[in-house]
Motif scaffolding. Sequence first.
Motif, PDB file in Angstrom:
ATOM      1  N   MET A  96       0.841  -1.190   0.000  1.00 51.76           N
ATOM      2  CA  MET A  96       0.000   0.000   0.000  1.00 51.76           C
ATOM      3  C   MET A  96       0.879   1.244   0.000  1.00 51.76           C
ATOM      4  N   GLY A  97       0.602   2.136  -0.940  1.00 48.27           N
ATOM      5  CA  GLY A  97       1.383   3.356  -1.039  1.00 48.27           C
ATOM      6  C   GLY A  97       1.067   4.312   0.105  1.00 48.27           C
ATOM      7  N   LYS A  98       1.852   5.365   0.210  1.00 46.56           N
ATOM      8  CA  LYS A  98       1.679   6.305   1.329  1.00 46.56           C
ATOM      9  C   LYS A  98       0.858   7.526   0.908  1.00 46.56           C
ATOM     10  N   GLU A  99       0.572   7.616  -0.400  1.00 45.15           N
ATOM     11  CA  GLU A  99      -0.178   8.777  -0.860  1.00 45.15           C
ATOM     12  C   GLU A  99      -1.607   8.416  -1.200  1.00 45.15           C
ATOM     13  N   ARG A 100      -2.490   9.372  -1.044  1.00 46.34           N
ATOM     14  CA  ARG A 100      -3.879   9.151  -1.415  1.00 46.34           C
ATOM     15  C   ARG A 100      -4.108   9.568  -2.859  1.00 46.34           C
ATOM     16  N   SER A 101      -5.008   8.882  -3.512  1.00 49.85           N
ATOM     17  CA  SER A 101      -5.383   9.261  -4.874  1.00 49.85           C
ATOM     18  C   SER A 101      -6.280  10.492  -4.792  1.00 49.85           C
ATOM     19  N   GLU A 102      -6.607  11.048  -5.953  1.00 50.33           N
ATOM     20  CA  GLU A 102      -7.537  12.181  -5.989  1.00 50.33           C
ATOM     21  C   GLU A 102      -8.880  11.804  -5.377  1.00 50.33           C
ATOM     22  N   LYS A 103      -9.205  10.502  -5.426  1.00 55.09           N
ATOM     23  CA  LYS A 103     -10.471  10.029  -4.857  1.00 55.09           C
ATOM     24  C   LYS A 103     -10.383   9.858  -3.341  1.00 55.09           C
ATOM     25  N   GLY A 104      -9.178   9.968  -2.810  1.00 53.52           N
ATOM     26  CA  GLY A 104      -9.031   9.882  -1.363  1.00 53.52           C
ATOM     27  C   GLY A 104      -8.625   8.522  -0.834  1.00 53.52           C
ATOM     28  N   HIS A 105      -8.368   7.579  -1.732  1.00 53.37           N
ATOM     29  CA  HIS A 105      -7.975   6.240  -1.278  1.00 53.37           C
ATOM     30  C   HIS A 105      -6.464   6.054  -1.366  1.00 53.37           C
ATOM     31  N   PHE A 106      -5.921   5.287  -0.405  1.00 48.44           N
ATOM     32  CA  PHE A 106      -4.547   4.814  -0.583  1.00 48.44           C
ATOM     33  C   PHE A 106      -4.587   3.750  -1.668  1.00 48.44           C
ATOM     34  N   TYR A 107      -3.545   3.641  -2.448  1.00 45.14           N
ATOM     35  CA  TYR A 107      -3.547   2.651  -3.527  1.00 45.14           C
ATOM     36  C   TYR A 107      -2.189   1.955  -3.579  1.00 45.14           C
ATOM     37  N   PRO A 108      -2.163   0.739  -4.126  1.00 44.82           N
ATOM     38  CA  PRO A 108      -0.937  -0.056  -4.090  1.00 44.82           C
ATOM     39  C   PRO A 108       0.135   0.451  -5.060  1.00 44.82           C
ATOM     40  N   VAL A 109       1.358   0.209  -4.676  1.00 46.38           N
ATOM     41  CA  VAL A 109       2.497   0.495  -5.557  1.00 46.38           C
ATOM     42  C   VAL A 109       3.345  -0.772  -5.657  1.00 46.38           C
ATOM     43  N   MET A 110       4.081  -0.879  -6.757  1.00 44.94           N
ATOM     44  CA  MET A 110       4.904  -2.064  -6.935  1.00 44.94           C
ATOM     45  C   MET A 110       6.306  -1.803  -6.389  1.00 44.94           C
ATOM     46  N   THR A 111       6.795  -2.772  -5.622  1.00 45.36           N
ATOM     47  CA  THR A 111       8.097  -2.565  -4.986  1.00 45.36           C
ATOM     48  C   THR A 111       9.252  -3.159  -5.787  1.00 45.36           C
ATOM     49  N   ASN A 112       8.949  -4.134  -6.653  1.00 41.71           N
ATOM     50  CA  ASN A 112      10.021  -4.768  -7.413  1.00 41.71           C
ATOM     51  C   ASN A 112       9.506  -5.248  -8.768  1.00 41.71           C
TER      52      ASN A 112
END
Lengths: 68, 247
Positions: free
Chosen positions: A26-42
């Motif tokens: 889970m990423g540390k930033e919120r989307s414009e919609k206000g949700h945290f969203y996943p990021v790829m680590t590798n």
Amino acid sequence: MVSINDMMCKGCGYCIKFCPKHILEMGKERSEKGHFYPVMTNKDACISCAICALMCPEGAIEVSSDKA
Amino acid sequence: MAEYKRPSSLMPMATGYCPGCMHALATRLVADVIDELQQADNAINVVSVGCSALNLYSWKGDVIGSAHGRAPAVATGIKRCLPDRLVFTYQGDGDLAAIGLAEIMSAANRGENFTVIFANNQTYGMTGGQMAPTTLIGQKTTTTRFGRDAQTTGYPLKMCELISVLEAPVFVARYALNSVKGVQDAKKGIKKAFEMQMAGKGFTFIELLTNCPTNWGMNPLDTLEYMNTNTIPYFKPGIYKDKEAEA
Ligand SMILES: Cc1ncc(C[n+]2csc(CCOP(=O)(O)OP(=O)(O)O)c2C)c(N)n1
Ligand code: SF4
Ligand code: SF4
Ligand code: SF4
Ligand SMILES: [Mg+2]
């Protein structure tokens, strides 16, 4: 390549839980919609199995064969 | 290597569902199969009443509404008039197993040639989490505050089991959407049901065990484990009837 559409993601975490390679978190930033969203680590470890996309309720993930 | 593209039956926007709601997942699976079968322009989604119906906002193809519990009657009329269209109802457990119980049993018993997608989240999601006929024993809802008690409200209705004893239905199966295997199997089941319908075989019924994170009062990830320990042991996934396999 895995692309995650942050405008559709609702941050449920299913893709993170089911990725067999454990390379989504889970990423540390919120989307414009206000949700945290996943990021790829590798990116290199991704096997393009598309399980993340299969389990995403919102259809926010697409997987294509081209490398990125 | 696998590829995945968002299905063409869905609008390019987020659904109206809560985060982690498996109504969204179920809808997406149906849309995936419709693409695989190249039926996006031919499918008709008959929605019911409940959160189940919220998928109509993201559905690009043909949709028709119905009165509470009456989707099977609407689908009957449509399919009889337009036999070449791929017709399915999308119904919740309150809609299908409570107010619409007579409707579903009658349509199944007549062997109407359409497919039912039954999303069983064991509650009335839309109206605030009241007890449904499918609510588990001991499950707390806004109308069973100390847990459902069989003494006063009976036992959770097993729709696949009920429908599979009828003569007419040709495919009846239940899948749980809380695991990769469950979702993969569900997709196969939906595909088989649609193919049987397109071949004119008769009534097909797919029950999908789903969640309602909001009214269960859980975060989405916790519902996955809850389903393993509570939902699946009672509502056993499996194929309850397959006339093709029997033949
Ligand atoms: C004739 C009628 N009675 C009652 C209602 C109120 N109502 C709306 S949705 C619903 C229950 C829906 O539960 P379910 O089918 O399980 O759908 P979910 O929201 O859980 O997906 C009820 C009782 C209504 N809309 N119409
Ligand atoms: S495609 Fe497979 S390996 Fe790659 S991120 Fe998705 S689930 Fe993980
Ligand atoms: S499964 Fe989909 S909605 Fe859930 S966190 Fe992952 S991308 Fe977002
Ligand atoms: S209330 Fe429950 S069933 Fe309705 S959208 Fe939210 S999680 Fe889904
Ligand atoms: Mg329900």
